[in-house]
Design a protein around this motif. Structure first.
Motif, PDB file in Angstrom:
ATOM      1  N   GLU A  67      10.860   3.911   4.952  1.00  0.00           N
ATOM      2  CA  GLU A  67      12.166   4.286   4.418  1.00  0.00           C
ATOM      3  C   GLU A  67      12.525   3.321   3.296  1.00  0.00           C
ATOM      4  O   GLU A  67      12.353   2.115   3.410  1.00  0.00           O
ATOM      5  CB  GLU A  67      13.222   4.245   5.517  1.00  0.00           C
ATOM      6  CG  GLU A  67      13.098   5.381   6.519  1.00  0.00           C
ATOM      7  CD  GLU A  67      14.323   5.490   7.402  1.00  0.00           C
ATOM      8  OE1 GLU A  67      15.358   5.989   6.917  1.00  0.00           O
ATOM      9  OE2 GLU A  67      14.241   5.060   8.564  1.00  0.00           O
ATOM     10  N   MET A  68      13.027   3.868   2.198  1.00  0.00           N
ATOM     11  CA  MET A  68      13.250   3.055   1.010  1.00  0.00           C
ATOM     12  C   MET A  68      14.614   2.380   1.005  1.00  0.00           C
ATOM     13  O   MET A  68      15.579   2.878   1.597  1.00  0.00           O
ATOM     14  CB  MET A  68      13.125   3.926  -0.238  1.00  0.00           C
ATOM     15  CG  MET A  68      11.749   4.486  -0.468  1.00  0.00           C
ATOM     16  SD  MET A  68      11.682   5.412  -2.014  1.00  0.00           S
ATOM     17  CE  MET A  68      10.021   6.099  -1.890  1.00  0.00           C
ATOM     18  N   ASN A  69      14.682   1.267   0.292  1.00  0.00           N
ATOM     19  CA  ASN A  69      15.972   0.628   0.080  1.00  0.00           C
ATOM     20  C   ASN A  69      16.756   1.370  -1.005  1.00  0.00           C
ATOM     21  O   ASN A  69      16.225   2.270  -1.667  1.00  0.00           O
ATOM     22  CB  ASN A  69      15.796  -0.862  -0.254  1.00  0.00           C
ATOM     23  CG  ASN A  69      14.997  -1.097  -1.538  1.00  0.00           C
ATOM     24  OD1 ASN A  69      15.293  -0.523  -2.584  1.00  0.00           O
ATOM     25  ND2 ASN A  69      13.994  -1.965  -1.464  1.00  0.00           N
ATOM     26  N   PRO A  81       1.608   0.944  -3.272  1.00  0.00           N
ATOM     27  CA  PRO A  81       2.367  -0.319  -3.202  1.00  0.00           C
ATOM     28  C   PRO A  81       3.827  -0.057  -2.853  1.00  0.00           C
ATOM     29  O   PRO A  81       4.537   0.624  -3.584  1.00  0.00           O
ATOM     30  CB  PRO A  81       2.211  -0.903  -4.609  1.00  0.00           C
ATOM     31  CG  PRO A  81       1.794   0.237  -5.475  1.00  0.00           C
ATOM     32  CD  PRO A  81       1.041   1.180  -4.607  1.00  0.00           C
ATOM     33  N   CYS A  82       4.268  -0.575  -1.727  1.00  0.00           N
ATOM     34  CA  CYS A  82       5.607  -0.235  -1.246  1.00  0.00           C
ATOM     35  C   CYS A  82       6.406  -1.450  -0.791  1.00  0.00           C
ATOM     36  O   CYS A  82       7.553  -1.307  -0.358  1.00  0.00           O
ATOM     37  CB  CYS A  82       5.522   0.763  -0.093  1.00  0.00           C
ATOM     38  SG  CYS A  82       4.718   0.108   1.391  1.00  0.00           S
ATOM     39  N   THR A  83       5.824  -2.646  -0.875  1.00  0.00           N
ATOM     40  CA  THR A  83       6.492  -3.834  -0.336  1.00  0.00           C
ATOM     41  C   THR A  83       7.877  -4.025  -0.916  1.00  0.00           C
ATOM     42  O   THR A  83       8.814  -4.429  -0.219  1.00  0.00           O
ATOM     43  CB  THR A  83       5.631  -5.077  -0.607  1.00  0.00           C
ATOM     44  OG1 THR A  83       4.327  -4.857  -0.083  1.00  0.00           O
ATOM     45  CG2 THR A  83       6.239  -6.301   0.054  1.00  0.00           C
ATOM     46  N   ARG A  84       8.055  -3.730  -2.201  1.00  0.00           N
ATOM     47  CA  ARG A  84       9.347  -3.942  -2.848  1.00  0.00           C
ATOM     48  C   ARG A  84      10.250  -2.713  -2.761  1.00  0.00           C
ATOM     49  O   ARG A  84      11.419  -2.776  -3.130  1.00  0.00           O
ATOM     50  CB  ARG A  84       9.159  -4.331  -4.316  1.00  0.00           C
ATOM     51  CG  ARG A  84       8.219  -5.487  -4.538  1.00  0.00           C
ATOM     52  CD  ARG A  84       8.637  -6.724  -3.783  1.00  0.00           C
ATOM     53  NE  ARG A  84       7.542  -7.686  -3.706  1.00  0.00           N
ATOM     54  CZ  ARG A  84       7.356  -8.528  -2.713  1.00  0.00           C
ATOM     55  NH1 ARG A  84       8.187  -8.557  -1.691  1.00  0.00           N
ATOM     56  NH2 ARG A  84       6.338  -9.370  -2.717  1.00  0.00           N
ATOM     57  N   LEU A  85       9.709  -1.588  -2.285  1.00  0.00           N
ATOM     58  CA  LEU A  85      10.509  -0.371  -2.168  1.00  0.00           C
ATOM     59  C   LEU A  85      11.168  -0.245  -0.802  1.00  0.00           C
ATOM     60  O   LEU A  85      12.198   0.422  -0.668  1.00  0.00           O
ATOM     61  CB  LEU A  85       9.648   0.875  -2.414  1.00  0.00           C
ATOM     62  CG  LEU A  85       8.846   0.950  -3.710  1.00  0.00           C
ATOM     63  CD1 LEU A  85       8.177   2.315  -3.813  1.00  0.00           C
ATOM     64  CD2 LEU A  85       9.703   0.682  -4.927  1.00  0.00           C
ATOM     65  N   CYS A  86      10.589  -0.857   0.208  1.00  0.00           N
ATOM     66  CA  CYS A  86      11.071  -0.638   1.576  1.00  0.00           C
ATOM     67  C   CYS A  86      12.327  -1.458   1.858  1.00  0.00           C
ATOM     68  O   CYS A  86      12.654  -2.411   1.152  1.00  0.00           O
ATOM     69  CB  CYS A  86       9.980  -0.959   2.580  1.00  0.00           C
ATOM     70  SG  CYS A  86       9.452  -2.687   2.580  1.00  0.00           S
ATOM     71  N   ARG A  87      13.021  -1.066   2.899  1.00  0.00           N
ATOM     72  CA  ARG A  87      14.289  -1.732   3.232  1.00  0.00           C
ATOM     73  C   ARG A  87      14.093  -3.211   3.544  1.00  0.00           C
ATOM     74  O   ARG A  87      14.917  -4.043   3.176  1.00  0.00           O
ATOM     75  CB  ARG A  87      14.964  -1.011   4.398  1.00  0.00           C
ATOM     76  CG  ARG A  87      15.473   0.374   4.035  1.00  0.00           C
ATOM     77  CD  ARG A  87      16.342   0.966   5.116  1.00  0.00           C
ATOM     78  NE  ARG A  87      15.633   1.103   6.377  1.00  0.00           N
ATOM     79  CZ  ARG A  87      16.175   1.587   7.491  1.00  0.00           C
ATOM     80  NH1 ARG A  87      17.445   1.960   7.497  1.00  0.00           N
ATOM     81  NH2 ARG A  87      15.471   1.700   8.595  1.00  0.00           N
ATOM     82  N   SER A  88      12.989  -3.527   4.217  1.00  0.00           N
ATOM     83  CA  SER A  88      12.762  -4.930   4.587  1.00  0.00           C
ATOM     84  C   SER A  88      12.497  -5.802   3.372  1.00  0.00           C
ATOM     85  O   SER A  88      12.657  -7.026   3.440  1.00  0.00           O
ATOM     86  CB  SER A  88      11.584  -5.031   5.561  1.00  0.00           C
ATOM     87  OG  SER A  88      10.395  -4.556   4.957  1.00  0.00           O
TER      88      SER A  88
END
Length: 229
Positions: free
Chosen positions: A126-128, A65-72
């Motif tokens: 890439e993470m925020n 699960p990465c939706t909240r980790l990514c820059r977008s």
């Protein structure tokens, strides 16, 4: 050649599992959902619930699960600065929902990265900055690759966070189409998918060409290391 014990985490499509299995390895996938291909080499579980302790030689985590980790995804997490109320939220969702999904993403990623497995590859954008603040100090920058490096006519920047493994090398790079052309539009089909219940699953599917390269390069690297250990 002694086969490697490989775990493919957070995958239901079986694309990565089959790629490594075709090279003769002992490969299992796991996810909280069932395998699309009905394979008996798929375990339904949360990857954090002990499976990482079962003596693997290589761990590839495909779609944590990465939706909240990514820059977008940062705009849904915070306004100006860090952890100020966001200016807008997805329809029907609360800030508590966003924070809970963020914490789950951080948990899955950090547990997998810290696993006592000598070779780890985790697919993640890439993470925020909020996510990077929660990551281990030894986490490198991701290697960003594209499907068209591996013979797949598509654009989708894919990040690989690697420990104990080499960066992927392009195997069949395709010439890029002219921007705005019909081919260019087709290559962007993933980004142009209309909203649907299946959109997230379809957008996250692995590319067979990339997984074949990973199976050859990461699997071959690991086999050489094991032979000289």
């Amino acid at each position: 050649m002694k086969p490697l014990r490989i775990l493919i985490g957070c995958e239901t499509s079986g694309i990565a599992r089959r790629a490594f299995a075709e090279r003769g390895h002992d490969v299992w996938s796991c996810d909280i959902e069932a395998a699309e291909d009905g394979s008996n080499r798929h375990i339904r579980c949360d990857i954090r619930d002990g499976i990482l302790l079962e003596g693997w030689d290589l761990l590839a985590v495909m779609h944590p699960p990465c939706t909240r980790l990514c820059r977008s995804g940062r705009r849904w997490m915070s306004g100006p600065g860090k952890w100020s109320p966001p200016k807008q939220l997805p329809k029907g969702r609360s800030w508590d929902d966003m924070r809970a999904e963020f914490e789950e993403g951080v948990s899955v990623f950090t547990v997998c990265w810290a696993a006592q497995i000598p070779r780890v590859a985790i697919e993640n954008p890439e993470m925020n900055d909020l996510a990077r603040d929660r990551m281990p100090a030894d986490l490198p920058s991701p290697q960003m690759v594209q499907p068209f490096w591996f013979g797949e006519p598509a654009y989708k920047a894919t990040g690989w966070y690697l420990r104990g493994l080499p960066q992927l090398v392009a195997t069949q790079p395709l010439p890029e189409p002219d921007r705005g052309s019909e081919d260019w539009k087709r290559w962007n089909r993933i980004h142009r998918m209309p909203p649907s219940a299946e959109r997230a699953r379809l957008r996250s599917r692995s590319f067979p060409g990339m997984m074949n390269a990973a199976a050859d390069q990461w699997g071959g690297w690991a086999v050489e290391q094991e032979a000289t250990a």
